[in-house]
Design a protein around this motif. Structure first.
Motif, mmCIF file in Angstrom:
data_model
loop_
_atom_site.group_PDB
_atom_site.id
_atom_site.type_symbol
_atom_site.label_atom_id
_atom_site.label_comp_id
_atom_site.label_asym_id
_atom_site.label_seq_id
_atom_site.Cartn_x
_atom_site.Cartn_y
_atom_site.Cartn_z
ATOM 1 N N ASP A 158 22.122 38.951 15.852
ATOM 2 C CA ASP A 158 20.730 39.187 16.223
ATOM 3 C C ASP A 158 19.775 38.740 15.120
ATOM 4 O O ASP A 158 18.632 38.342 15.390
ATOM 5 C CB ASP A 158 20.501 40.660 16.572
ATOM 6 N N VAL A 159 20.241 38.767 13.857
ATOM 7 C CA VAL A 159 19.426 38.253 12.757
ATOM 8 C C VAL A 159 19.299 36.735 12.868
ATOM 9 O O VAL A 159 18.219 36.166 12.648
ATOM 10 C CB VAL A 159 20.046 38.648 11.394
ATOM 11 N N VAL A 160 20.399 36.076 13.229
ATOM 12 C CA VAL A 160 20.372 34.619 13.412
ATOM 13 C C VAL A 160 19.397 34.248 14.520
ATOM 14 O O VAL A 160 18.580 33.326 14.377
ATOM 15 C CB VAL A 160 21.784 34.091 13.729
ATOM 16 N N PHE A 161 19.459 34.976 15.633
ATOM 17 C CA PHE A 161 18.539 34.711 16.741
ATOM 18 C C PHE A 161 17.095 34.997 16.338
ATOM 19 O O PHE A 161 16.174 34.255 16.699
ATOM 20 C CB PHE A 161 18.923 35.561 17.958
ATOM 21 N N ALA A 162 16.893 36.084 15.593
ATOM 22 C CA ALA A 162 15.533 36.448 15.179
ATOM 23 C C ALA A 162 14.926 35.374 14.282
ATOM 24 O O ALA A 162 13.746 35.023 14.420
ATOM 25 C CB ALA A 162 15.551 37.795 14.463
ATOM 26 N N LEU A 163 15.723 34.840 13.370
ATOM 27 C CA LEU A 163 15.220 33.793 12.484
ATOM 28 C C LEU A 163 14.895 32.518 13.254
ATOM 29 O O LEU A 163 13.876 31.865 13.002
ATOM 30 C CB LEU A 163 16.254 33.495 11.393
ATOM 31 N N SER A 164 15.765 32.167 14.199
ATOM 32 C CA SER A 164 15.568 30.920 14.948
ATOM 33 C C SER A 164 14.407 30.997 15.925
ATOM 34 O O SER A 164 13.913 29.963 16.379
ATOM 35 C CB SER A 164 16.852 30.548 15.698
ATOM 36 N N THR A 165 13.975 32.206 16.265
ATOM 37 C CA THR A 165 12.844 32.356 17.189
ATOM 38 C C THR A 165 11.566 32.791 16.481
ATOM 39 O O THR A 165 10.568 33.090 17.137
ATOM 40 C CB THR A 165 13.180 33.388 18.288
ATOM 41 N N SER A 166 11.605 32.832 15.147
ATOM 42 C CA SER A 166 10.424 33.277 14.398
ATOM 43 C C SER A 166 9.790 32.149 13.598
ATOM 44 O O SER A 166 9.036 32.406 12.660
ATOM 45 C CB SER A 166 10.800 34.423 13.458
ATOM 46 N N TRP A 218 11.621 29.454 12.179
ATOM 47 C CA TRP A 218 12.590 28.658 11.442
ATOM 48 C C TRP A 218 13.239 27.631 12.360
ATOM 49 O O TRP A 218 13.513 27.907 13.531
ATOM 50 C CB TRP A 218 13.675 29.543 10.834
ATOM 51 N N ASN A 219 13.507 26.469 11.805
ATOM 52 C CA ASN A 219 14.178 25.407 12.536
ATOM 53 C C ASN A 219 15.578 25.872 12.941
ATOM 54 O O ASN A 219 16.363 26.316 12.104
ATOM 55 C CB ASN A 219 14.256 24.164 11.640
ATOM 56 N N ALA A 220 15.890 25.774 14.252
ATOM 57 C CA ALA A 220 17.191 26.238 14.745
ATOM 58 C C ALA A 220 18.334 25.480 14.088
ATOM 59 O O ALA A 220 19.395 26.047 13.807
ATOM 60 C CB ALA A 220 17.255 26.093 16.259
ATOM 61 N N GLN A 221 18.131 24.207 13.825
ATOM 62 C CA GLN A 221 19.170 23.407 13.188
ATOM 63 C C GLN A 221 19.471 23.917 11.785
ATOM 64 O O GLN A 221 20.625 23.956 11.360
ATOM 65 C CB GLN A 221 18.728 21.947 13.131
ATOM 66 N N ARG A 222 18.441 24.365 11.066
ATOM 67 C CA ARG A 222 18.642 24.882 9.715
ATOM 68 C C ARG A 222 19.341 26.243 9.759
ATOM 69 O O ARG A 222 20.266 26.506 8.988
ATOM 70 C CB ARG A 222 17.295 25.007 8.993
ATOM 71 N N VAL A 223 18.894 27.113 10.662
ATOM 72 C CA VAL A 223 19.458 28.460 10.740
ATOM 73 C C VAL A 223 20.920 28.416 11.178
ATOM 74 O O VAL A 223 21.801 28.999 10.534
ATOM 75 C CB VAL A 223 18.634 29.339 11.701
ATOM 76 N N PHE A 224 21.201 27.711 12.274
ATOM 77 C CA PHE A 224 22.572 27.659 12.780
ATOM 78 C C PHE A 224 23.468 26.825 11.865
ATOM 79 O O PHE A 224 24.644 27.144 11.681
ATOM 80 C CB PHE A 224 22.588 27.095 14.203
ATOM 81 N N GLY A 225 22.920 25.762 11.293
ATOM 82 C CA GLY A 225 23.718 24.939 10.389
ATOM 83 C C GLY A 225 24.147 25.678 9.146
ATOM 84 O O GLY A 225 25.186 25.374 8.553
ATOM 85 N N LYS A 244 26.282 18.615 15.018
ATOM 86 C CA LYS A 244 25.009 17.937 14.766
ATOM 87 C C LYS A 244 24.334 17.544 16.074
ATOM 88 O O LYS A 244 23.115 17.674 16.224
ATOM 89 C CB LYS A 244 25.242 16.701 13.897
ATOM 90 N N ARG A 245 25.146 17.070 17.022
ATOM 91 C CA ARG A 245 24.576 16.698 18.318
ATOM 92 C C ARG A 245 24.038 17.928 19.043
ATOM 93 O O ARG A 245 22.952 17.885 19.629
ATOM 94 C CB ARG A 245 25.648 16.007 19.171
ATOM 95 N N LEU A 246 24.776 19.023 18.980
ATOM 96 C CA LEU A 246 24.330 20.258 19.625
ATOM 97 C C LEU A 246 23.018 20.736 19.021
ATOM 98 O O LEU A 246 22.081 21.103 19.750
ATOM 99 C CB LEU A 246 25.406 21.335 19.481
ATOM 100 N N MET A 247 22.916 20.731 17.691
ATOM 101 C CA MET A 247 21.697 21.182 17.030
ATOM 102 C C MET A 247 20.518 20.260 17.345
ATOM 103 O O MET A 247 19.379 20.708 17.490
ATOM 104 C CB MET A 247 21.918 21.253 15.518
#
Length: 384
Positions: free
Chosen positions: A152-160, A162-169, A200-203
């Motif tokens: 949930d922290v990962v999701f919160a960062l990616s929706t606040s 932050w670039n999803a590619q950076r957070v998930f990567g 990388k393609r997914l992100m």
């Protein structure tokens, strides 16, 4: 008689030395009083002015020292040296105002015919800061840095923002069948991780569809479980189809379960394994430049591809967004620079990708370990 009267008149109309001295002393007294009054009036702004003058300096110093500490620990991991974290527990400063004055009188000539009276006034203020450091250690801290980042922290960062590619990567080690260099979560491996092309393609696809907010986490109103919603879109139909295909998901569904169970994969579930904070530190430590002499001496591990060539950690998801450079001399254009093992290691000030990733790392550290209470002695240092 005339001379006598003349002398008497002169005595009557010429002030005596004592009278002059008394007048001068009264003048000096009034001067001191007025100076004290003006000083007391000025003291009303002494506290606020001192705060405005010192607060930014302490703030800058603390931020700079924390930045140095993080970079130093990442470089330590690259050399497989132990890490250690110190927290600034408190900063106190006492302010002191000193005032002084003096009076000096001297006489020149016969009968004190000429008097010289000198007075002096002075004032100064000083600050005496005291800084307390607390080591971050103990069971609570170790658990916080070794526990996986909550999804949930990962999701919160990616929706606040932050670039999803950076957070998930940075935070995600595996998502369904797609891996993000799982062997990079510890000390530098000798063998290169598997190709991260699918990741990388997914992100890249997730970043494209994020413009229309087509992918978002949600909580099921009945079961209260975390789910991921992937909306349909005519504009991004191809991208949505490819995202679901890469993850092995049912193309007809819109809501998908989210868990960390990789034993029983299902087309209606997205299984996510996140990294721990320490694993993220290790992951970032692999893309650190080192002197050739240190490599030849075996001080660092060199990762190789299957064909024997040297693997480039800059091609990984995290390595492409974070790079610590090395210099024999102190670099001129550095955001953070530390001396270590006879060399300088630094983040370039114009490397905005690395600076953004470093900022994200700081936020993750505060989220995971920020609430941890320091265990052990507190080092208090008065600064003179």
């Amino acid at each position: 008689m005339k001379a006598l009267y003349s002398g008497m008149a002169e005595c009557l109309y010429r002030p005596s030395v004592n009278i002059l001295n008394a007048a001068r002393i009264r003048l000096f007294g009034w001067t001191v009083i007025m100076t004290i009054i003006s000083t007391i009036t000025g003291c009303n702004s002494f506290g606020p002015d001192a705060l405005r003058g010192t607060h930014p300096l302490y703030n800058d110093a603390i931020v700079s020292s924390m930045n140095d500490q993080f970079i130093q620990n990442i470089v330590r991991l690259h050399y497989r040296d132990p890490t250690f974290f110190l927290d600034v527990a408190s900063v106190t400063a006492s302010m002191k105002l000193d005032m002084g004055g003096g009076l000096d009188q001297s006489s020149v000539g016969l009968n004190g015919g000429a008097d010289i009276m000198q007075y002096s006034l002075g004032g100064a203020y000083s600050t005496t800061p005291t800084i307390s450091y607390s080591p971050l250690q103990g069971e609570s801290f170790v658990k916080s840095v070794l526990s996986p980042i909550p999804i949930d922290v990962v999701f919160a960062l990616s929706t606040s923002g932050w670039n999803a590619q950076r957070v998930f990567g940075l935070c995600v080690e595996r998502m369904n069948g797609i891996e993000n260099a799982p062997n990079a979560s510890g000390p530098t491996p000798q063998k290169a991780p598997e190709s991260g092309r699918d990741l990388k393609r997914l992100m890249q696809l997730v970043e494209e569809v994020s413009i229309d907010h087509l992918i978002a986490p949600r909580t099921d109103p009945k079961t209260k479980e975390t789910q991921l919603e992937i909306k349909s879109s005519t504009k991004f139909a191809k991208q949505i189809w490819e995202i679901k295909d890469l993850l092995g998901l049912d193309q007809q569904r819109q809501f998908y379960h989210v868990n960390s169970d990789f034993i029983a994969p299902s087309p209606d579930t997205i299984s996510i394994r996140t990294r721990s904070l320490m694993s993220i530190f290790f992951y970032l430590s692999h893309h650190v430049d080192t002197p050739q002499a240190h490599q030849d001496a075996g001080l660092v591990t060199i990762t190789h591809n299957p064909d024997g060539s040297v693997f480039d950690w800059g091609t990984t998801a995290a390595g492409s967004m974070f790079h610590i450079r090395q210099s024999n001399e102190q670099p001129e254009m550095a955001f953070v620079a530390i001396p270590y093992r006879g060399n300088w290691f630094y983040l370039a000030d114009n490397d905005l990708d690395s600076k953004s990733t470093f900022m994200l790392l700081m936020q993750l550290f505060r989220l995971q370990a920020g609430a941890t209470k320091a265990v052990g002695p507190t080092l208090t240092i008065p600064v003179h």
